[in-house]
Design an enzyme around this catalytic site. Sequence first.
Site, PDB file in Angstrom:
ATOM      1  CD  GLU A 190      -9.739  -7.717  -2.959  1.00  0.00           C
ATOM      2  OE1 GLU A 190     -10.477  -7.432  -1.986  1.00  0.00           O
ATOM      3  OE2 GLU A 190      -9.151  -8.807  -3.065  1.00  0.00           O
ATOM      4  CD1 TRP A 216      -2.608  -1.252   2.575  1.00  0.00           C
ATOM      5  CD2 TRP A 216      -2.427  -2.031   0.492  1.00  0.00           C
ATOM      6  NE1 TRP A 216      -3.498  -2.295   2.427  1.00  0.00           N
ATOM      7  CE2 TRP A 216      -3.403  -2.790   1.148  1.00  0.00           C
ATOM      8  CE3 TRP A 216      -2.136  -2.338  -0.847  1.00  0.00           C
ATOM      9  CZ2 TRP A 216      -4.090  -3.834   0.531  1.00  0.00           C
ATOM     10  CZ3 TRP A 216      -2.816  -3.381  -1.464  1.00  0.00           C
ATOM     11  CH2 TRP A 216      -3.779  -4.103  -0.783  1.00  0.00           C
ATOM     12  CE1 TYR A 272      -6.586 -14.087  -0.415  1.00  0.00           C
ATOM     13  CE2 TYR A 272      -7.441 -12.648  -2.136  1.00  0.00           C
ATOM     14  CZ  TYR A 272      -6.490 -12.942  -1.172  1.00  0.00           C
ATOM     15  OH  TYR A 272      -5.436 -12.085  -0.980  1.00  0.00           O
ATOM     16  CD  GLU A 292      -4.970  -9.108  -2.600  1.00  0.00           C
ATOM     17  OE1 GLU A 292      -5.686  -9.915  -1.951  1.00  0.00           O
ATOM     18  OE2 GLU A 292      -5.103  -7.887  -2.541  1.00  0.00           O
TER      19      GLU A 292
END
Length: 480
Positions: A183, A59, A263, A305
């Site tokens: 996201e 970040w 995920y 990710e």
Amino acid sequence: MQLVRSIGVRLFAGDRPFCFAGANCHYLMTHAADVNQRPLVTEVLDDASRQNLTVMRCWAFCDGPDEWNALQPEPGKFNETVLVGLDWLIQEASRRGIRLLLTLTNYWTDYGGMPAYVRWRHCILDRTQHDYQKHPTSLFYTDPQCQAIFRRAVSTVIGRINSLTGVPYIQEPAILGWELANEPRCEGPDGNQVLQHWVASTADFARELDPNHLITVGLEGFFGPTTPELMAHNPYESAARHGADFAAVFSHPSLDFASIHLYPDQWRPLDSSPQQLKSFMRTWIQSHATLCGDARLRKPLVLSEFGKRDPNSYHGRDCVYNVDREAAFREVLDCCRELTTSGGPLVGVCAWLLAARQYPDYDGYTLKLGTAVVPAPLGPEAEEEGELRPVVESRNTEGGRSETTTRIAESCHKCDMGPFRGTGAAGTSNYPLPEVEEPAVRLLRQYGEDMSQLCVRAAVMEAGGNDWESGQRKAMASRR
């Protein structure tokens, strides 16, 4: 170390093909801003370097007065200490041949992100009083005041000159690129159009500020109305209604590469069989690679990710019976290896989450690669009430994070530890340190080695021969 550019479905460092294994470590900037926390940063960078992980995603934002080491504690006001921490982080990454993919805001509440801008706009002083039905995060995209403040923040970061090296960020080879948001979603009947317009205009704005670096946006990868034939590949039925149409967003020319996340624990039913989960993970990656490789997009693809919870963690106990972390990593990395070595559009993988040994495993995803390090003692100023405010990210079974951020400052005070410190007053670890390398870590390290060797082979081929040592020298030179 040369800047990375995008041509067709490949990334190039200079004139050489560039593909990478990497990892996420979202806290690097905020911890770099505190000299007492920097050992937790250098440990992660050293771990990544040893594992042949050449990209770290982190970040480059932190918003709000209640965030620890906030970059933007108030709208339009920036903390120079945190910016110097980012300068230091970039310098340390460069020294290790690591590039940074820097994310500029977050859809979720963690580290402030878009909800902080909405609260500022509507004068909501206490985040616990934020009514997301009345003031949804989607207001961020269309409100002129929110966008003016955000663009000032983007200009401040992208337009910065490193105070330690004198190198402008726009000329910094250690920066791989800018990720506009993590996201982003936009629920509602016009959500797809609103998000597409925001991404397009923001990408153009970032491109004007920095014509040299890659630009992307951290979509989860949900297929939407522009690709109805692919919506069956979405992990759950409502995914297409999140307003984040993968193909529509990444069709914009200012975005250099496409991004997806993965995920299985949060996206798929807990009673999924091992074969169902493996099939989903592989199909999810392959379907995006196929789309990125055809004429509609013609862009590189990065799995920015992916993660599988440790079944030994509290969060992972419900996931132990389907596919364990080793099997999930093997399936994902084998699929990515096949796509990359075949010359397809998939060029990068970043696992979630690489952290220092003293960093607690808050969500069950944390990977610990290095050796145990006892950090320097905290300074007395860090013991003041209210200073210790770590954040836990949580995801729900519909693929998102809850709007309520769980904070554990009280428990940190009880064990006499600083932010993510993980050691007691006597310097002993409060968290178990694995004595052997976790199988998933070994697989990630092997993938990093394979990508490193792939770059060497590409350099050998472009050198016009099979001189292995010459190829290695060229590949190393491209990382400086």
